[in-house]
Design an enzyme around this catalytic site. Structure first.
Site, PDB file in Angstrom:
ATOM      1  N   HIS A  85      42.606  39.581  50.254  1.00  0.00           N
ATOM      2  CA  HIS A  85      42.114  39.994  48.926  1.00  0.00           C
ATOM      3  C   HIS A  85      40.861  40.863  49.021  1.00  0.00           C
ATOM      4  O   HIS A  85      40.500  41.529  48.059  1.00  0.00           O
ATOM      5  CB  HIS A  85      41.821  38.749  48.078  1.00  0.00           C
ATOM      6  CG  HIS A  85      43.075  38.034  47.673  1.00  0.00           C
ATOM      7  ND1 HIS A  85      43.606  38.107  46.414  1.00  0.00           N
ATOM      8  CD2 HIS A  85      43.942  37.275  48.389  1.00  0.00           C
ATOM      9  CE1 HIS A  85      44.722  37.407  46.358  1.00  0.00           C
ATOM     10  NE2 HIS A  85      44.948  36.887  47.559  1.00  0.00           N
ATOM     11  N   ASP A  89      34.578  46.310  47.034  1.00  0.00           N
ATOM     12  CA  ASP A  89      35.370  45.246  46.412  1.00  0.00           C
ATOM     13  C   ASP A  89      36.824  45.445  46.789  1.00  0.00           C
ATOM     14  O   ASP A  89      37.317  46.583  46.769  1.00  0.00           O
ATOM     15  CB  ASP A  89      35.229  45.360  44.875  1.00  0.00           C
ATOM     16  CG  ASP A  89      35.255  44.004  44.180  1.00  0.00           C
ATOM     17  OD1 ASP A  89      35.827  43.064  44.750  1.00  0.00           O
ATOM     18  OD2 ASP A  89      34.705  43.910  43.075  1.00  0.00           O
TER      19      ASP A  89
HETATM   20  C1  GDG Z   1      38.528  38.455  45.043  1.00  0.00           C
HETATM   21  C2  GDG Z   1      38.139  39.831  45.592  1.00  0.00           C
HETATM   22  C3  GDG Z   1      39.936  40.852  44.188  1.00  0.00           C
HETATM   23  C4  GDG Z   1      34.733  35.723  36.082  1.00  0.00           C
HETATM   24  N1  GDG Z   1      33.829  35.091  35.346  1.00  0.00           N
HETATM   25  C5  GDG Z   1      34.464  34.154  34.626  1.00  0.00           C
HETATM   26  C6  GDG Z   1      35.802  34.234  34.927  1.00  0.00           C
HETATM   27  N2  GDG Z   1      35.937  35.196  35.827  1.00  0.00           N
HETATM   28  C7  GDG Z   1      37.204  35.620  36.428  1.00  0.00           C
HETATM   29  C8  GDG Z   1      37.542  37.019  35.976  1.00  0.00           C
HETATM   30  C9  GDG Z   1      38.393  37.525  37.125  1.00  0.00           C
HETATM   31  C10 GDG Z   1      37.837  36.773  38.318  1.00  0.00           C
HETATM   32  O1  GDG Z   1      37.056  35.687  37.824  1.00  0.00           O
HETATM   33  C11 GDG Z   1      36.957  37.653  39.190  1.00  0.00           C
HETATM   34  O2  GDG Z   1      37.815  38.500  39.909  1.00  0.00           O
HETATM   35  P1  GDG Z   1      37.329  39.756  40.764  1.00  0.00           P
HETATM   36  O3  GDG Z   1      38.527  40.489  41.203  1.00  0.00           O
HETATM   37  O4  GDG Z   1      36.433  40.570  39.905  1.00  0.00           O
HETATM   38  O5  GDG Z   1      36.442  39.200  41.951  1.00  0.00           O
HETATM   39  P2  GDG Z   1      36.491  38.036  43.111  1.00  0.00           P
HETATM   40  O6  GDG Z   1      36.318  36.682  42.535  1.00  0.00           O
HETATM   41  O7  GDG Z   1      35.458  38.458  44.093  1.00  0.00           O
HETATM   42  O8  GDG Z   1      37.967  38.117  43.773  1.00  0.00           O
HETATM   43  C12 GDG Z   1      38.460  40.905  44.557  1.00  0.00           C
HETATM   44  C13 GDG Z   1      40.364  39.452  43.824  1.00  0.00           C
HETATM   45  O9  GDG Z   1      39.980  38.496  44.828  1.00  0.00           O
HETATM   46  C14 GDG Z   1      41.872  39.354  43.611  1.00  0.00           C
HETATM   47  O10 GDG Z   1      42.570  39.830  44.715  1.00  0.00           O
HETATM   48  O11 GDG Z   1      40.154  41.686  43.066  1.00  0.00           O
HETATM   49  O12 GDG Z   1      38.156  42.184  45.076  1.00  0.00           O
HETATM   50  O13 GDG Z   1      36.751  39.860  45.926  1.00  0.00           O
HETATM   51  O14 GDG Z   1      39.725  37.143  36.948  1.00  0.00           O
HETATM   52  O15 GDG Z   1      38.205  36.936  34.741  1.00  0.00           O
HETATM   53  N3  GDG Z   1      36.727  33.467  34.331  1.00  0.00           N
HETATM   54  C15 GDG Z   1      36.287  32.560  33.406  1.00  0.00           C
HETATM   55  N4  GDG Z   1      34.970  32.404  33.110  1.00  0.00           N
HETATM   56  C16 GDG Z   1      34.038  33.194  33.693  1.00  0.00           C
HETATM   57  O16 GDG Z   1      32.848  33.030  33.412  1.00  0.00           O
HETATM   58  N5  GDG Z   1      37.188  31.802  32.769  1.00  0.00           N
END
Ligand code: GDG
Length: 499
Positions: A168, A380
């Protein structure tokens, strides 16, 4: 026709996390990109999900997970970690070595050799858990950088099942990866899977470059945009599969009346100003201090924008036991209070700072109400927040400012304003451009973005990966004794890139 084997998903975290409070232990849904992406996959397909459910207070994990079983879409299999393993494997090897290194931030790495032993032990533990539930037809899909050795251990145990791995986070270029003291062991273990998937073509190419350098016998064949290797008589596929979101579910949920009501409430507190939104896990890869400095630069140079714009920065607590993350929190909070102190007045607070895990309705309301999303990670794998923001923009009004170093930039460049997150003038200019953009131009761009996010959703990602994982590769030749050797290849399965 043979029915496909059941799916076994393996990730560091289960989709539910144990939380210990004064009233005892409870099970809460886990947050983070990986769980968000995989939850709909298992909801559409039975199977097992193997992972760590967080801290085990009072030895209650088994009871809690069993209770959750009745409502879960799949069979949850908890893997417990001792406090030493949590420290050495999770906080240590995974998050003080692999995470910063793979995000090109080698100066943040702590290459403590003591961590490796824990990485081996815990990967072995996960492999044992897989072997317990797998039957001969099970399809096993391992996720992310914590578990890169699981395939190697499963092969050592004699499992011949189809094994997939998806990374990821980014895969770094050779000159970064070669700093890793355990580079050959990790690369070799990845070649025990049948399909290894990355978020972008760049990651895939980096991986191939490292394999060529450190696995002397490696010969890879290009097959359209993918690559094929032959390993121990098996054919292995290396490809890029950009992860998506459940667009329809996000879009529908963002349109619900309770989200609209909450969005209106937020808007009432920020009347007559454009709202710029940042949503990130607390992580130095997300570029939060750099983003705050860009906003500070904008306020310092564009006085006429004072009182016209408000940044709402949501920071979700993450990896709180790791000292570097605590330092980052302090840095962010100091910058915010400095900017608010320098530029705010009694009627205007330039930055609204929210530091907590948000309810989904609340998060969706923020996506919906934002005029501009400012998503500027230094690096990212993908960044799902960028895609979720687009899905929530039913009125096509929001502007997406996105780092060119997010995997999502490959898919969203046609519609987003791309920026270099290290260049604070560039980010401040992008903010100005978004602020002044006409409604017509906003709609034109957002329509393109939504189309892309809708078409390349999480189900397509999964189907694409599975189209390779479910195809049984050629069986090992009789009497084949080759061990962990990657040889010259003739592609023996049709390279089936869908879509
Ligand atoms: C890894 C990789 C890749 C965030 N704050 C809250 C919340 N979230 C959810 C968001 C989103 C997720 O968390 C964050 O996803 P990201 O993709 O931005 O980042 P990582 O956690 O670092 O994920 C990344 C991913 O894996 C998938 O392959 O895209 O590059 O680093 O879904 O909505 N959800 C809730 N409350 C929050 O305060 N409910």
């Amino acid at each position: 026709m043979r029915t496909p084997g059941e799916l076994i998903l393996v990730s560091n975290r289960l989709p539910a996390t144990v939380e210990c409070g004064p009233e005892g232990a409870t099970l809460k849904p886990s947050s983070g990109g990986l769980v968000t992406a995989l939850r709909p996959v298992l909801q559409s397909r039975n199977g097992h999900w193997i992972g760590w459910p967080g801290e085990d207070c009072l030895g209650e994990i088994e009871r809690l997970v069993a209770r959750e079983q009745s409502t879960a879409a799949c069979h949850l299999v908890p893997v417990s970690l001792t406090p030493e393993e949590q420290k050495g494997f999770y906080a240590g090897f995974s998050n003080e070595i692999i995470w910063p290194l793979f995000h090109d931030l080698q100066s943040r790495c702590n290459f403590d050799p003591a961590y490796w032993k824990f990485y081996l032990t815990v990967n072995r533990k996960f492999a044992d858990a897989v072997a317990k539930v797998a039957d001969r037809d099970s399809i096993i899909w391992v996720h992310d950088y914590h578990l890169m050795l699981v395939g190697g251990f499963l092969r050592e145990m004699g499992l011949k099942n189809r094994l997939g791995f998806f990374l990821h986070i980014p895969f770094p270029p050779l000159d970064i990866f070669e700093k890793l003291p355990w580079r050959s062991e990790i690369l070799r273990a990845l070649f025990d899977f049948d399909v290894v998937g990355f978020q972008t073509l760049r990651d895939q190419r980096n991986f191939a470059g490292c394999a060529r350098r450190f696995l002397p016998n490696v010969e890879l064949h290009r097959s359209h945009e993918q690559m094929i290797a032959e390993v121990d008589g098996r054919t292995m596929l290396i490809g890029s599969f950009p992860i998506g979101i459940d667009f329809k579910e996000f879009s529908d949920a963002a349109g619900k009346p309770q989200v609209a009501a909450h969005a209106a409430e937020i808007r009432r507190n920020v009347v007559g100003r454009q709202i710029v939104l940042g949503v990130d896990r607390l992580d130095y890869t997300k570029g939060i201090p750099e983003r705050l400095k860009a906003f500070q630069h904008l306020l310092a140079t564009q006085k006429e924008m004072h009182r016209q714009i408000t940044l709402v920065q949501i920071v979700v607590p993450s990896r709180e036991t790791i000292p570097k993350y605590q330092e980052l929190k302090t840095e962010i909070e100091m910058l915010i209070s400095q900017i608010n102190g320098d530029y705010g007045d009694s009627g205007w607070v330039p930055i609204h700072y929210i530091h907590r895990n948000m309810e989904r309705t609340d998060l969706l309301a923020h996506y919906r109400i934002a005029d501009i999303a400012l998503i500027t990670p230094l690096e990212d794998g993908m960044n799902l927040v960028a895609k979720e923001f687009c899905a929530a923009q039913a009125g096509d009004q929001g502007v997406l400012i996105l780092s060119e170093f997010a995997g999502a930039a490959n898919q969203l460049r046609n519609g987003a304003i791309l920026v270099n997150p290290y260049d604070i003038e560039n980010v401040a200019d992008a903010l100005q451009m978004a602020f002044r953009m006409t409604d017509k131009e906003r709609r034109r761009r957002m329509r393109k973005l939504r189309r892309k996010v809708r078409n390349e959703d999480v189900f397509r990602w999964c189907a694409d990966f599975f189209s390779h994982l479910e195809v049984p590769g050629p069986q090992p030749a009789a009497g084949s004794t080759m061990k962990t050797k990657v040889t010259t290849l003739v592609p023996r399965i049709a390279p089936v890139k869908t879509g």
